[in-house]
Design a protein around this motif. Sequence first.
Motif, PDB file in Angstrom:
ATOM      1  N   SER A 900     -29.777 -72.777 -15.103  1.00 36.04           N
ATOM      2  CA  SER A 900     -29.111 -73.157 -16.357  1.00 36.04           C
ATOM      3  C   SER A 900     -28.360 -74.471 -16.170  1.00 36.04           C
ATOM      4  O   SER A 900     -27.725 -74.688 -15.126  1.00 36.04           O
ATOM      5  CB  SER A 900     -28.137 -72.063 -16.795  1.00 36.04           C
ATOM      6  OG  SER A 900     -28.817 -70.853 -17.022  1.00 36.04           O
ATOM      7  N   ASP A 904     -24.563 -74.093 -23.306  1.00 35.03           N
ATOM      8  CA  ASP A 904     -24.997 -72.836 -23.918  1.00 35.03           C
ATOM      9  C   ASP A 904     -25.745 -71.966 -22.927  1.00 35.03           C
ATOM     10  O   ASP A 904     -25.529 -70.749 -22.841  1.00 35.03           O
ATOM     11  CB  ASP A 904     -25.888 -73.116 -25.136  1.00 35.03           C
ATOM     12  CG  ASP A 904     -25.109 -73.640 -26.325  1.00 35.03           C
ATOM     13  OD1 ASP A 904     -23.856 -73.523 -26.314  1.00 35.03           O
ATOM     14  OD2 ASP A 904     -25.738 -74.172 -27.254  1.00 35.03           O
ATOM     15  N   LYS A 908     -24.580 -68.278 -21.373  1.00 33.98           N
ATOM     16  CA  LYS A 908     -25.409 -67.075 -21.475  1.00 33.98           C
ATOM     17  C   LYS A 908     -25.638 -66.422 -20.117  1.00 33.98           C
ATOM     18  O   LYS A 908     -25.789 -65.195 -20.027  1.00 33.98           O
ATOM     19  CB  LYS A 908     -26.747 -67.415 -22.126  1.00 33.98           C
ATOM     20  CG  LYS A 908     -26.646 -67.729 -23.610  1.00 33.98           C
ATOM     21  CD  LYS A 908     -28.011 -68.104 -24.185  1.00 33.98           C
ATOM     22  CE  LYS A 908     -27.903 -68.468 -25.658  1.00 33.98           C
ATOM     23  NZ  LYS A 908     -29.210 -68.893 -26.232  1.00 33.98           N
ATOM     24  N   SER A 909     -25.661 -67.225 -19.062  1.00 33.55           N
ATOM     25  CA  SER A 909     -25.946 -66.679 -17.733  1.00 33.55           C
ATOM     26  C   SER A 909     -24.689 -66.324 -16.952  1.00 33.55           C
ATOM     27  O   SER A 909     -24.772 -65.795 -15.844  1.00 33.55           O
ATOM     28  CB  SER A 909     -26.777 -67.689 -16.922  1.00 33.55           C
ATOM     29  OG  SER A 909     -26.038 -68.873 -16.685  1.00 33.55           O
TER      30      SER A 909
END
Length: 918
Positions: A900, A904, A908-909
């Motif tokens: 990532s 964003d 999310k991770s």
Amino acid sequence: MPPNTTASSGQKPGKSGRKKGHKARLIVLVLVLAIIGGIAYGAYWSISTVRASLPQTKGSITLDGLSGPVDVKRDSYGIPQIYASTDEDLFMAQGYVQAQDRFYEMDVRRHMTSGRLSEMFGKGQVDNDEFLRTLGWDRVAKKEYDTKLSASTKKYLQAYAKGVNAYLAGKDGKEISLEYAALGFTNDYKPEPWTPVDSVSWLKAMAWDLRGNMQDEIDRALMTSRLGPKQIADLYPDYPYSRNKAIVQEGQYNELTQTFEQGGSTSASGSTSGATGTSGTSSASTALQGQLAGLQDVLDDVPAAVGVNGNGIGSNAWVVSGRYTITGSPLLANDPHLSASLPSVWYQMGLHCRAVSSKCQYDVSGYTFAGMPGVVIGHNANIAWGMTNSAVDVTDLYLEKLSGNGYLYDGKTLPFTTREETIKVAGGTSKTIVVRETNNGPLLSDRDDELVKVGKKAPVDAAAPDRGDGYGIALRWTALQAGTTMDAVFAMDKAANWNDFRAAAALFEVPSQNLVYADSKNIGYTLPGRIPTRAKGVDGSLPQPGWDSKYRWTGWIKQGELPYEYNPSRGYIVTANQAVIDPDKYPYTLTTDWGYGTRSQRITDLIQSKIDDGGKISTDDMRQMQVDNSSEIAKLLVPTLLKIDIDDKDVREAQKLLEGWDYTQDADSAAAAYFNAVWRNILKLAFGNKLPKELRVEGQCLWVEKADSTGPVDEETKVRECGQRDPDQAQPDGGDRWFEVVRNLMNDEKSDWWTTPKGVGDRPEATNRDQLFKRAMIDARWELTAKLGKDIDTWSWGRLHRLFLKNQTLGTEGPGFLKYILNRGPWKLSGGEATVNATGWNAAGGYGVVWVPSMRMVVNLGDLDKSKWINLTGASGHAYSAHYTDQTSKWVKGELLDWSFSKDAVDKSTSDTLVLKP
């Protein structure tokens, strides 16, 4: 008569026998309880220590020195992404977070680079410290910091050190890691504050392991004691430019402007290739042999930083233009081949400014070293880059003629430059040495125990006594001059385009690396580095006479003269330690010791076959290329091996494994196990008894650990299972230079290299190639029967080719229960030597894995959030952390993790968030 003999005769044991038997049972019981108690105590001790040292990854922590809050977001693998509003806060937080995860590793590294390992580990490290003090890495690093680095780089280094020290503040050893608690059993060592120079020094250690051809210089010189020029030339064949393509294939050197220019290739004159020897008397030649043999022993013991003491390591990096990819944007892959270590030499992280501006300039993610700020390999929002070792020749050894007061140079005796170094020893007495330098560099030979030593109390300005027979070995190396590589790291991290990247690369002086580049539309390659020029006819392939000025370096290749490529017409660039450029197209000799292009050509063929089939290359295609297990030496040898008439049914059974084999070295392949054993025995028979014993490799077989065995092995078994060997016999390591050696000899079936004496038992002598190959096949079957069993259905490459991950200090030298706590493995691996999936093994020592793809990454320039990465071990250096080796199983399978990058995607991770507050 022993009690058990009396009992077995049907008679009751006597009183004396009962007492002895009872005593024996008591001893056994006590030993068992002691072992259980030791393990239990070790478990209790380690668990309590682990609880104290595992880092806080949630909530908030106040750090003095921050100007604003910093967010540290970790994913499910513990990989941190740091968000700050100023450069200084960003790098201070990086120092804090790396210290949380890896401070013990950082501390060991700085003690190695400064020659102070004895302070941590005692008298066993004194010899290493003496050698490292002689090189003086930390002295050069301090000079770099004081005189060469930019003001901004110093500011970032200071901020990083401030973060590390904020972590250390108020903590004792056991609160930092269990290794410190273990060291506390034997000495009272306590970590010191971190300094900016500690970070810079690590670049010197990295440069040492990637220093190029110094070992080849030594080996070639030692070969002259037993081999003639033709034989040495056989063992160091020319690079096969017509078969294995160089990195740079387009462009030309303009003699008028003295620059390398993009465009069609043309021939350039003035090549200075061609090996030359040292000049001087026969006594000088004899002295050289003795000095180099001693130096060889010293070098073998020096701890490796990222590689395997400069031997055998390489890397893969390649980039494909968007016109051949599914996304329409370039893809870049990289997997540096370094020694296997626990924790991994690499540390994954992201460094993000919340808003990129002049106040906060970085938005970058990738791999760095614990102990060093910035990102070394990775990508930012605009570009991506990777590295492989260029192997250019930046070291030369000089034979120096010494007198009591100095050294000879152009007929005059010049005084040594000397300094005194005091080595402190944990639990022991300090030792003082005198380091002497000539105008070619430090005298490495002074650290050889076989030579006369300087008195312990000699003052700095004292006249050092003559050494040995009046000769010594000095090292000239670019890394012993202050440079700007640390500036280059920060400049690459914020580069926005090709021009920025090239300007940053120009600062990357040592170690010289092949740098591949990509942005959303373009691909490129550039060779940076401080690379010396030599007089015509001098190529650095052998040690030179230091007393003659004509062998001195004549200058440096200018940055504008160094080869590069930008958007080549073929649409891809491959670097895997092969030759940078054909010498007919370039006026400077960069080295005579390239890798021989086995991996690079295999990668090129995989890319080109995809293009020729009209397909488009995906991120997963790049990943699959990284784990390609094809053996190029097997493709050469197996057709000949299958033609050899074998009478012995057991050997014939093994030979049949090679029929229909696709040359893929998967872990479950019996054919790969047998072929690699045959290859190892070919090398041993053809070359092992013909090389000077001084070339012997430590750890070579008299014994190669029996696969799946756990207990000790007696000497008789070692000899039986490994074969009758001369312990002083040298043996090739089996790398791709040896692929080329054997390839060139294949058509000369009666070469002297193929002759051997009569073997053990019924193994015959050999007078030609096929006889030697037959004997190697017999020996390989005998060897694998001993190691893997007689039933070939149970054989597999992975049973021989195993990876053990060991903590590099207490995991190798500590007590048994600590080794159990700190070490991991084994894993059965696919791949092999000079294979794209380069799980390297050394034929001189067996089949175990020695170096590995230390990380793998594939950057997708079309969508950075679809990039992939993996590390050899995990983010943490804490033995009981969930992230100690949580990436290893996936790494073994050739899998990659999501990488990532955008805010964003990172959000999310994210699994844990820690806020660092001012």
